[in-house]
Design a protein around this motif. Structure first.
Motif, PDB file in Angstrom:
ATOM      1  N   HIS A  33       0.825  -1.206   0.000  1.00  0.00           N
ATOM      2  CA  HIS A  33       0.000   0.000   0.000  1.00  0.00           C
ATOM      3  C   HIS A  33       0.863   1.262   0.000  1.00  0.00           C
ATOM      4  CE1 HIS A  33      -2.781  -3.082   1.493  1.00  0.00           C
ATOM      5  NE2 HIS A  33      -3.733  -2.326   0.991  1.00  0.00           N
ATOM      6  N   GLY A  34       2.066   1.150  -0.547  1.00  0.00           N
ATOM      7  CA  GLY A  34       3.008   2.262  -0.564  1.00  0.00           C
ATOM      8  C   GLY A  34       2.751   3.241  -1.697  1.00  0.00           C
ATOM      9  N   PRO A  35       3.652   4.203  -1.876  1.00  0.00           N
ATOM     10  CA  PRO A  35       3.461   5.294  -2.832  1.00  0.00           C
ATOM     11  C   PRO A  35       3.146   4.872  -4.267  1.00  0.00           C
ATOM     12  CG  PRO A  35       5.297   5.790  -1.403  1.00  0.00           C
ATOM     13  CD  PRO A  35       4.880   4.374  -1.090  1.00  0.00           C
ATOM     14  N   GLY A  36       3.593   3.728  -4.697  1.00  0.00           N
ATOM     15  CA  GLY A  36       3.309   3.282  -6.063  1.00  0.00           C
ATOM     16  C   GLY A  36       1.960   2.614  -6.231  1.00  0.00           C
ATOM     17  N   SER A  37       1.256   2.397  -5.143  1.00  0.00           N
ATOM     18  CA  SER A  37      -0.005   1.648  -5.213  1.00  0.00           C
ATOM     19  C   SER A  37      -1.199   2.552  -5.529  1.00  0.00           C
ATOM     20  CB  SER A  37      -0.258   0.912  -3.895  1.00  0.00           C
ATOM     21  OG  SER A  37      -0.622   1.836  -2.873  1.00  0.00           O
ATOM     22  N   GLY A 115      12.029  12.008   9.322  1.00  0.00           N
ATOM     23  CA  GLY A 115      13.125  11.547   8.473  1.00  0.00           C
ATOM     24  C   GLY A 115      12.716  10.635   7.335  1.00  0.00           C
ATOM     25  N   SER A 116      11.444  10.264   7.243  1.00  0.00           N
ATOM     26  CA  SER A 116      10.991   9.319   6.219  1.00  0.00           C
ATOM     27  C   SER A 116      10.232  10.022   5.099  1.00  0.00           C
ATOM     28  CB  SER A 116      10.077   8.265   6.844  1.00  0.00           C
ATOM     29  OG  SER A 116      10.788   7.479   7.774  1.00  0.00           O
ATOM     30  N   PRO A 117      10.438   9.546   3.846  1.00  0.00           N
ATOM     31  CA  PRO A 117       9.698  10.100   2.711  1.00  0.00           C
ATOM     32  C   PRO A 117       8.299   9.483   2.626  1.00  0.00           C
ATOM     33  CG  PRO A 117      11.134   8.359   1.958  1.00  0.00           C
ATOM     34  CD  PRO A 117      11.384   8.518   3.452  1.00  0.00           C
ATOM     35  N   ALA A 118       7.647   9.648   1.500  1.00  0.00           N
ATOM     36  CA  ALA A 118       6.307   9.093   1.275  1.00  0.00           C
ATOM     37  C   ALA A 118       6.268   7.612   1.625  1.00  0.00           C
ATOM     38  CB  ALA A 118       5.902   9.292  -0.189  1.00  0.00           C
TER      39      ALA A 118
END
Length: 154
Positions: A33-37, A115-118
């Motif tokens: 379910h990450g940024p590419g989904s 500190g974390s991106p998308a």
């Protein structure tokens, strides 16, 4: 849009139900379910629309727009849902008695949450932090088991 938001929340909270809040869950969420989904892209678009329409992030304090959107219930498998809008700011320190699952949706390309991106960041039960967004603006969706959070003076 609200109906879509609730449907997307139900999808993810059902997947989280009964799972330990740990690094393995974080990796799985970012993979599935990450940024590419499609799910991520739909949730980010829905949250951005909700902020524009005024039903998300209705309150403001210390430069942070925020709001609890959904209280914990059977429909959300016991999770509450909050959304915050942060732009180069640190929020109040708090403890996660039952853990916290965060969806980071940058609105600026280089924005980072703690500190974390998308993507997803999972905090285990008993963890604590001062939520911080740097390098631009981001929306963060917080899922709290049982809606539990304890603000501290730190």
């Amino acid at each position: 849009m609200r109906e879509q938001f609730h449907a997307l929340v139900r999808t993810i909270t059902q997947a989280l139900s009964g799972q330990p809040l740990d690094g393995g869950l974080q990796a799985w969420l970012n993979q599935t379910h990450g940024p590419g989904s499609d799910w991520f892209q739909q949730m980010q678009a829905t949250c951005e629309a909700g902020v524009r329409e005024g039903w998300l992030c209705k309150h403001e304090a210390d430069g942070i727009r925020y709001g609890r959107v959904i209280r914990p219930s059977l429909e959300t498998y016991g999770f509450s849902v909050d959304v915050v809008d942060m732009d180069d700011v640190a929020g109040p320190h708090h403890i996660h008695p039952t853990g916290e699952v965060d969806l980071i949706m940058p609105l600026a390309p280089d924005a980072r949450f703690d500190g974390s991106p998308a993507g997803w960041k999972v905090y285990p039960p008993g963890s604590a932090h001062r939520p911080t967004v740097r390098q631009g603006r981001a929306l963060v969706l917080y899922l709290l088991p049982e809606g539990r959070i304890e603000f501290t003076r730190t």
